[in-house]
Design an enzyme around this catalytic site. Structure first.
Site, short mmCIF file in Angstrom:
data_model
loop_
_atom_site.label_atom_id
_atom_site.label_comp_id
_atom_site.label_asym_id
_atom_site.label_seq_id
_atom_site.Cartn_x
_atom_site.Cartn_y
_atom_site.Cartn_z
N TYR A 22 73.96 25.65 57.63
CA TYR A 22 75.05 25.12 58.86
C TYR A 22 74.62 23.96 59.06
O TYR A 22 74.35 23.14 60.25
CB TYR A 22 74.49 25.59 60.58
CG TYR A 22 74.90 27.45 60.04
CD1 TYR A 22 76.06 28.34 60.12
CD2 TYR A 22 73.87 28.25 60.36
CE1 TYR A 22 76.07 29.04 59.97
CE2 TYR A 22 74.33 29.69 60.35
CZ TYR A 22 75.54 30.18 59.68
OH TYR A 22 75.66 31.71 60.13
N TYR A 150 80.76 38.29 65.81
CA TYR A 150 79.98 37.80 64.62
C TYR A 150 79.81 38.90 63.07
O TYR A 150 79.12 39.08 64.74
CB TYR A 150 78.74 37.09 65.01
CG TYR A 150 78.60 35.96 63.63
CD1 TYR A 150 78.66 34.05 63.44
CD2 TYR A 150 76.87 36.67 62.99
CE1 TYR A 150 78.30 34.43 62.16
CE2 TYR A 150 76.60 35.93 61.62
CZ TYR A 150 76.80 34.86 61.08
OH TYR A 150 76.96 34.78 59.68
N ASP A 248 79.13 47.20 63.15
CA ASP A 248 78.02 46.10 62.86
C ASP A 248 76.24 46.43 63.34
O ASP A 248 76.11 45.78 64.58
CB ASP A 248 78.84 45.28 62.31
CG ASP A 248 77.53 44.04 62.07
OD1 ASP A 248 76.55 43.91 61.85
OD2 ASP A 248 78.49 42.75 62.00
N LYS A 277 68.93 42.86 58.26
CA LYS A 277 68.25 42.11 58.92
C LYS A 277 67.10 42.51 59.33
O LYS A 277 66.09 42.71 58.28
CB LYS A 277 69.03 41.39 60.18
CG LYS A 277 69.05 40.77 60.93
CD LYS A 277 69.68 40.41 61.93
CE LYS A 277 71.11 38.89 62.00
NZ LYS A 277 70.64 37.92 61.43
N1 PMP Z 1 76.53 40.74 61.03
C1 PMP Z 1 75.78 40.87 62.56
C2 PMP Z 1 76.24 41.50 64.35
C3 PMP Z 1 74.88 39.65 61.96
O1 PMP Z 1 73.67 39.22 63.24
C4 PMP Z 1 74.85 38.51 60.94
C5 PMP Z 1 73.60 37.61 60.95
N2 PMP Z 1 73.90 37.27 61.70
C6 PMP Z 1 75.19 39.09 59.86
C7 PMP Z 1 76.06 39.98 60.04
C8 PMP Z 1 75.45 38.58 58.72
O2 PMP Z 1 74.03 39.17 58.22
P1 PMP Z 1 73.45 38.00 56.72
O3 PMP Z 1 73.04 36.61 57.46
O4 PMP Z 1 72.40 38.17 56.36
O5 PMP Z 1 74.61 37.75 55.68
#
Ligand code: PMP
Length: 426
Positions: A22, A150, A248, A277
């Protein structure tokens, strides 16, 4: 051994060649050079030691250089760090899949390994689309989600991020137009949210493949918490209209909100679930998409006869071995007590921010502490103020928050809170 390069020379090369997340090219202000990290501490090249309030974007739950995870990595390196997954399989991935199924909400029995959270979201959405193709309903190809979410930076993931806070304005015309319900409220029992959301389902269910949300905590979309009853309501509406529910859990999984998965707080099992994560304790990039037998069977018996995805580094054995060890550690360390302790320490430590002038809200859930300001933060200033307190924070928009490693001591957590309050005051 190569000659050590001076911090100045490294930063000059960084500015010349390396793109940061970013950020413009070169990044401004310049990033800080990390020399090493261990436990809950990050050491910069100039010798500065910082308590990590971010767990490296919420992943390093056991801290850095954990002896158990290091040993698992070394043992696996002695066998193989990687081998292709097409036509081959291996113990680290098989064991990990079994462990994930055991821990996950009931009914999730099939595991597709991916290489990052965003890719696992792409995989989840592709599963939902192929599921409906197999049922002869390829017109069911849109997603319903809620505002404020997100789900990652790849294209399908971006399409279900918040349309205002996300990147929709930059990619209008390239993003699939999805259906957005209002953000679920923080308090339970909001009948008008329920009614308006139910109306959206009525209006669009013929063209919808699935609903996708982050359960209970909306992370990078604004660090908002909403009442778990709305996850249950979305499950109910999905069942009523025959839609798949994708949860998610990339940010919320592995204990962060106080339960192993946030879905448990709603008493809900999704049809498809993404994790990432903290899966590898923050050591390596790995994610997974879990689904039910019904989803897997429909896709496998569909026209393509297969699920059409397969990353080069799928089920990377090194990452899978570390993930297995990370789950062992989590369970051995009584994570429930640890996360409760963090919740209490964050609640106590952040209370002082409530009376500050620019503070709009202070909220804590599990090992997540958030100070929301009335205006956007000056990221550089807040970062430097927190570093002055010996703490690493990475605020965004109007949010100063912490998602620390679970191994933080009470003193570490108190220091993180002091830094957050000082940064908010500044
Ligand atoms: N979904 C959620 C809820 C997230 O918090 C994130 C990363 N912040 C992602 C998807 C994307 O994961 P990545 O950065 O490993 O691609």
């Amino acid at each position: 051994m190569p000659e050590p390069v001076s911090p100045e020379a490294l930063l000059a090369l960084d500015a010349r060649h390396v793109w940061h997340p970013y950020a413009a090219m070169p990044a401004a202000p310049a990033p800080y050079v990390v020399d090493s990290a261990s436990g809950a501490r990050i050491r910069l090249q100039d010798g500065t030691e910082l308590i990590d309030g971010m767990a490296s974007w919420w992943a390093a739950i056991h801290g850095y250089r954990h002896p158990v995870l290091d040993a698992a990595a070394q043992a696996q390196l002695g066998r193989m760090s990687h081998v292709m997954f097409g036509g081959l399989t291996h113990e680290p991935a098989i064991s990990l899949a079994g462990r994930l199924v055991e821990l996950a909400p009931a009914g999730l029995a099939r595991v597709f390994f991916a290489d990052s959270g965003s890719v696992s979201v792409e995989v989840a959405i592709k599963m939902a689309l192929q599921y409906w193709q197999a049922a002869g309903r390829s017109g069911r190809n849109r997603l319903l989600t809620v505002r404020g979410g997100y789900h990652g930076d790849t294209f399908m993931a971006m399409s279900v991020c918040d349309p205002v806070g996300g990147m929709h304005h930059l990619f209008t015309g390239n993003l699939t137009e999805q259906v957005f319900a209002e953000m679920p409220p923080a308090q339970p029992g909001d009948e008008s949210w329920r009614r308006r959301t139910a109306e959206l389902f009525e209006r669009h269910s013929d063209e919808l493949a699935a609903v996708i949300v982050e359960p209970v905590v909306q992370g990078a979309g604004g660090m908002r918490f909403y009442d778990p009853s709305y996850v249950a309501e979305l499950r109910r509406l999905c069942d009523e209209h025959g839609l798949l529910l994708i949860l998610d859990e990339i940010a919320t999984g592995f204990g962060r909100t106080g339960t192993m998965f946030a879905a448990e707080q709603a008493g809900v099992s999704p049809d498809i679930m993404c994790v990432g994560k903290a899966l590898t304790g923050g050591y390596l990039s790995m994610a997974a998409t879990l689904c039910t037998d019904a989803v897997a069977e429909a896709i496998s018996n569909g026209p393509g006869g297969a699920f059409m995805h397969g990353p080069t580094f799928m089920a990377n054995p090194l990452a899978a071995a570390i993930a297995g060890a990370s789950l062992d550690l989590l369970q051995a360390n009584d994570w429930q007590t640890t996360v409760k302790r963090a919740e209490a320490a964050l609640s106590e430590g952040l209370a002082a921010a409530r009376d500050l002038d620019p503070v709009a809200d202070v909220r804590v859930l599990g090992a997540i502490g958030v100070i929301e300001l009335t205006h956007p933060v000056d990221i550089d200033r807040v970062t430097r103020r927190a570093m002055g307190e010996g703490v690493w924070l990475r605020p965004f928009r109007n949010l100063i928050y912490a998602m620390p490693p679970y191994i933080c001591t009470d003193e570490d957590l108190a220091a993180i809170c002091r830094a957050m309050v000082a940064a908010a005051a500044a």
